[in-house]
Design a protein around this motif. Sequence first.
Motif, PDB file in Angstrom:
ATOM      1  N   PHE A 126     -13.558 -74.831  77.839  1.00 12.13           N
ATOM      2  CA  PHE A 126     -15.120 -75.001  77.836  1.00 12.13           C
ATOM      3  C   PHE A 126     -15.792 -74.141  78.881  1.00 12.13           C
ATOM      4  O   PHE A 126     -15.720 -74.458  79.250  1.00 12.13           O
ATOM      5  CB  PHE A 126     -16.047 -76.174  77.213  1.00 12.13           C
ATOM      6  N   PRO A 127     -16.396 -72.616  77.945  1.00 12.87           N
ATOM      7  CA  PRO A 127     -16.975 -72.794  76.372  1.00 12.87           C
ATOM      8  C   PRO A 127     -15.764 -71.620  75.692  1.00 12.87           C
ATOM      9  O   PRO A 127     -14.694 -70.980  76.935  1.00 12.87           O
ATOM     10  CB  PRO A 127     -18.426 -71.394  76.624  1.00 12.87           C
ATOM     11  N   ARG A 133     -17.736 -67.844  75.367  1.00 12.96           N
ATOM     12  CA  ARG A 133     -17.885 -67.100  76.389  1.00 12.96           C
ATOM     13  C   ARG A 133     -19.135 -66.591  76.110  1.00 12.96           C
ATOM     14  O   ARG A 133     -21.178 -66.445  76.909  1.00 12.96           O
ATOM     15  CB  ARG A 133     -17.140 -66.840  77.828  1.00 12.96           C
ATOM     16  N   SER A 134     -19.217 -65.941  74.932  1.00 13.90           N
ATOM     17  CA  SER A 134     -20.593 -64.996  74.937  1.00 13.90           C
ATOM     18  C   SER A 134     -21.450 -65.599  74.767  1.00 13.90           C
ATOM     19  O   SER A 134     -22.582 -65.489  74.315  1.00 13.90           O
ATOM     20  CB  SER A 134     -19.495 -63.406  74.192  1.00 13.90           C
ATOM     21  N   LEU A 135     -21.440 -66.279  74.110  1.00 13.13           N
ATOM     22  CA  LEU A 135     -22.062 -67.160  73.238  1.00 13.13           C
ATOM     23  C   LEU A 135     -22.977 -68.174  74.161  1.00 13.13           C
ATOM     24  O   LEU A 135     -23.860 -68.385  74.443  1.00 13.13           O
ATOM     25  CB  LEU A 135     -22.158 -67.631  71.607  1.00 13.13           C
ATOM     26  N   TYR A 136     -21.947 -68.904  74.703  1.00 13.90           N
ATOM     27  CA  TYR A 136     -22.956 -69.688  75.880  1.00 13.90           C
ATOM     28  C   TYR A 136     -23.318 -68.956  76.941  1.00 13.90           C
ATOM     29  O   TYR A 136     -24.515 -69.332  77.567  1.00 13.90           O
ATOM     30  CB  TYR A 136     -21.701 -70.298  76.812  1.00 13.90           C
ATOM     31  N   LEU A 137     -23.110 -68.239  76.984  1.00 15.59           N
ATOM     32  CA  LEU A 137     -23.918 -66.927  78.634  1.00 15.59           C
ATOM     33  C   LEU A 137     -24.883 -66.124  78.079  1.00 15.59           C
ATOM     34  O   LEU A 137     -26.597 -66.031  78.014  1.00 15.59           O
ATOM     35  CB  LEU A 137     -23.210 -66.052  78.960  1.00 15.59           C
ATOM     36  N   SER A 138     -25.031 -66.349  76.594  1.00 17.36           N
ATOM     37  CA  SER A 138     -26.620 -66.110  75.688  1.00 17.36           C
ATOM     38  C   SER A 138     -27.548 -66.598  75.845  1.00 17.36           C
ATOM     39  O   SER A 138     -28.473 -66.210  75.888  1.00 17.36           O
ATOM     40  CB  SER A 138     -26.306 -64.881  74.356  1.00 17.36           C
ATOM     41  N   SER A 139     -27.133 -67.929  75.808  1.00 19.54           N
ATOM     42  CA  SER A 139     -28.096 -69.453  76.157  1.00 19.54           C
ATOM     43  C   SER A 139     -28.644 -69.316  76.954  1.00 19.54           C
ATOM     44  O   SER A 139     -29.726 -69.659  77.352  1.00 19.54           O
ATOM     45  CB  SER A 139     -27.453 -70.065  75.148  1.00 19.54           C
ATOM     46  N   LYS A 140     -27.814 -69.114  78.580  1.00 25.66           N
ATOM     47  CA  LYS A 140     -28.467 -69.070  78.974  1.00 25.66           C
ATOM     48  C   LYS A 140     -29.853 -68.020  79.329  1.00 25.66           C
ATOM     49  O   LYS A 140     -30.245 -68.357  80.952  1.00 25.66           O
ATOM     50  CB  LYS A 140     -27.786 -68.737  80.778  1.00 25.66           C
ATOM     51  N   VAL A 141     -30.124 -66.760  78.575  1.00 25.93           N
ATOM     52  CA  VAL A 141     -31.333 -66.107  78.858  1.00 25.93           C
ATOM     53  C   VAL A 141     -32.341 -66.037  77.664  1.00 25.93           C
ATOM     54  O   VAL A 141     -31.731 -65.703  76.478  1.00 25.93           O
ATOM     55  CB  VAL A 141     -30.336 -64.515  78.981  1.00 25.93           C
ATOM     56  N   TYR A 197     -27.535 -77.388  72.363  1.00 26.49           N
ATOM     57  CA  TYR A 197     -26.490 -77.872  72.563  1.00 26.49           C
ATOM     58  C   TYR A 197     -25.929 -77.248  73.576  1.00 26.49           C
ATOM     59  O   TYR A 197     -24.723 -77.575  74.374  1.00 26.49           O
ATOM     60  CB  TYR A 197     -25.606 -77.515  71.434  1.00 26.49           C
ATOM     61  N   LEU A 198     -25.948 -75.673  73.560  1.00 33.25           N
ATOM     62  CA  LEU A 198     -25.286 -74.834  74.449  1.00 33.25           C
ATOM     63  C   LEU A 198     -25.575 -74.524  75.972  1.00 33.25           C
ATOM     64  O   LEU A 198     -25.000 -74.758  76.980  1.00 33.25           O
ATOM     65  CB  LEU A 198     -25.876 -73.076  74.145  1.00 33.25           C
ATOM     66  N   ARG A 199     -26.670 -74.799  75.851  1.00 26.03           N
ATOM     67  CA  ARG A 199     -27.281 -76.149  77.276  1.00 26.03           C
ATOM     68  C   ARG A 199     -27.729 -76.775  77.818  1.00 26.03           C
ATOM     69  O   ARG A 199     -27.497 -76.900  79.147  1.00 26.03           O
ATOM     70  CB  ARG A 199     -28.948 -75.114  77.056  1.00 26.03           C
ATOM     71  N   THR A 200     -27.158 -77.598  77.500  1.00 20.07           N
ATOM     72  CA  THR A 200     -27.063 -79.148  77.852  1.00 20.07           C
ATOM     73  C   THR A 200     -25.513 -79.162  77.876  1.00 20.07           C
ATOM     74  O   THR A 200     -24.839 -80.436  78.393  1.00 20.07           O
ATOM     75  CB  THR A 200     -27.299 -80.379  76.754  1.00 20.07           C
ATOM     76  N   THR A 201     -24.162 -78.770  77.336  1.00 14.71           N
ATOM     77  CA  THR A 201     -22.885 -79.543  77.208  1.00 14.71           C
ATOM     78  C   THR A 201     -22.157 -78.211  78.105  1.00 14.71           C
ATOM     79  O   THR A 201     -22.642 -77.793  79.214  1.00 14.71           O
ATOM     80  CB  THR A 201     -22.142 -78.620  75.989  1.00 14.71           C
ATOM     81  N   ARG A 202     -21.925 -79.891  79.965  1.00 21.66           N
ATOM     82  CA  ARG A 202     -21.452 -79.396  80.769  1.00 21.66           C
ATOM     83  C   ARG A 202     -20.030 -78.604  80.426  1.00 21.66           C
ATOM     84  O   ARG A 202     -19.143 -79.132  79.856  1.00 21.66           O
ATOM     85  CB  ARG A 202     -20.783 -80.480  81.831  1.00 21.66           C
ATOM     86  N   ALA A 203     -19.281 -77.777  82.208  1.00 24.75           N
ATOM     87  CA  ALA A 203     -18.189 -77.034  81.270  1.00 24.75           C
ATOM     88  C   ALA A 203     -17.473 -78.175  81.591  1.00 24.75           C
ATOM     89  O   ALA A 203     -15.849 -77.903  80.864  1.00 24.75           O
ATOM     90  CB  ALA A 203     -18.096 -76.396  82.716  1.00 24.75           C
ATOM     91  N   GLY A 204     -17.251 -79.193  82.433  1.00 27.89           N
ATOM     92  CA  GLY A 204     -15.923 -80.458  82.710  1.00 27.89           C
ATOM     93  C   GLY A 204     -15.906 -81.248  81.128  1.00 27.89           C
ATOM     94  O   GLY A 204     -15.570 -82.184  81.738  1.00 27.89           O
TER      95      GLY A 204
END
Length: 277
Positions: A126-127, A133-141, A197-204
Motif C-alpha cells: 500500500f499504495p 503510488r501515483s494516485l497516493y502521491l498526487s493526493s499530497k499536493v 481516504y488517500l491522505r488518512t490511510t497509513r502505509a503500514g
Amino acid sequence: MRSVALSAGTVEYDDSGGGGPVLVFLTGIFVNTTLWRHVVADLAPDHRCVVLEVPLGGHRVPMDPDADLSSPGLARLVAEFLDVLDLRDVTLIGCDWGGAQLVAAHGLGRRLARLVLLPQESFENFPPGLPGRSLYLSSKVPGATFLALQTLRIRGLRRSPINFGLMSKRPIPHDILDGWLRPSLTSPPIRRDLLKYLRTTRAGEYVEAAARLTGFDRPALVLWAPESTMMRPANGARLAAALPQGRLIEVHDSYTLMPEDRPGPVAAHVREFVATT
C-alpha cells in the motif's frame, strides 16, 4: 440503486433480494457497483447479492464533511451497513480496496460467516503498484489529483500503465468506465471524499491488519491473480496462510479487477465455497 443513511452519510447499494445465502460485495477506488454486474447476474438466482458502493471516488452521493474516510473508518462504515440492513451470516467479498480484510482484522465481523478476498491491497503493498503510488502521491499536493484525473477524460489514455492498464487484462467497456469515473471528474465533494481516504490511510495499515487476521476463525477464500503485478502474486498465499481457515485458489488470465476479467470462475468459486462451508 437503493440508499441508506449511516453515521458518516448516505451510501448507495444494489440488492438482488431473495432468500438465499447473503453475499455482500465491496467496491474499490474509482469503481462503482457495476464492477460486480457479471458475478451478481450469475449468483443472484440462488443468493441474495448486496453490492455496497464504498465512498472511494466511484460513488455518486458525497459523504458528510466530517466523515472518517480512513481505511479503519471505512471498515467501520461497512460493519455499520451490515448492522443497519440487519444482514446475517454474510459472505463478505472484496476486490482492489482491502477493506474486507480490515473488517475481519479489527473485530468488526460479528455478522460474517465467511470471507472472500480477491486481489487487493495487502501487507506492505500500500499504495499498490504504479497506479496506486501515483494516485497516493498526487493526493499530497493540492490540486494535483484533480489535474491527474483530467487525463482520464481521454479514453485512449485510460489503458496506460499509470491508469487502468495494470488493473484489468481486458479493456473495460467505455460506458462502464465512464460511469466509474464521472463522479470524481465532475464533483468536488466526491474528490474531497477520495482525498480523505488517500491522505488518512497509513502505509503500514495492512501489515498490522495481517497480524490480526489470526483472530478470524471462520472460513476464508483467497482468489488471487498470479499475473497481477500490481497486487503482487505472492501475497495471495500469504493472506491464505494468515487466515486460520484460509484457502487459496489462483485464477489465471486476470489482473486485479478479476470480476471484469474472469467473472465466470469468480462466481463458480464463490458458489462452491458458500455451499461447502
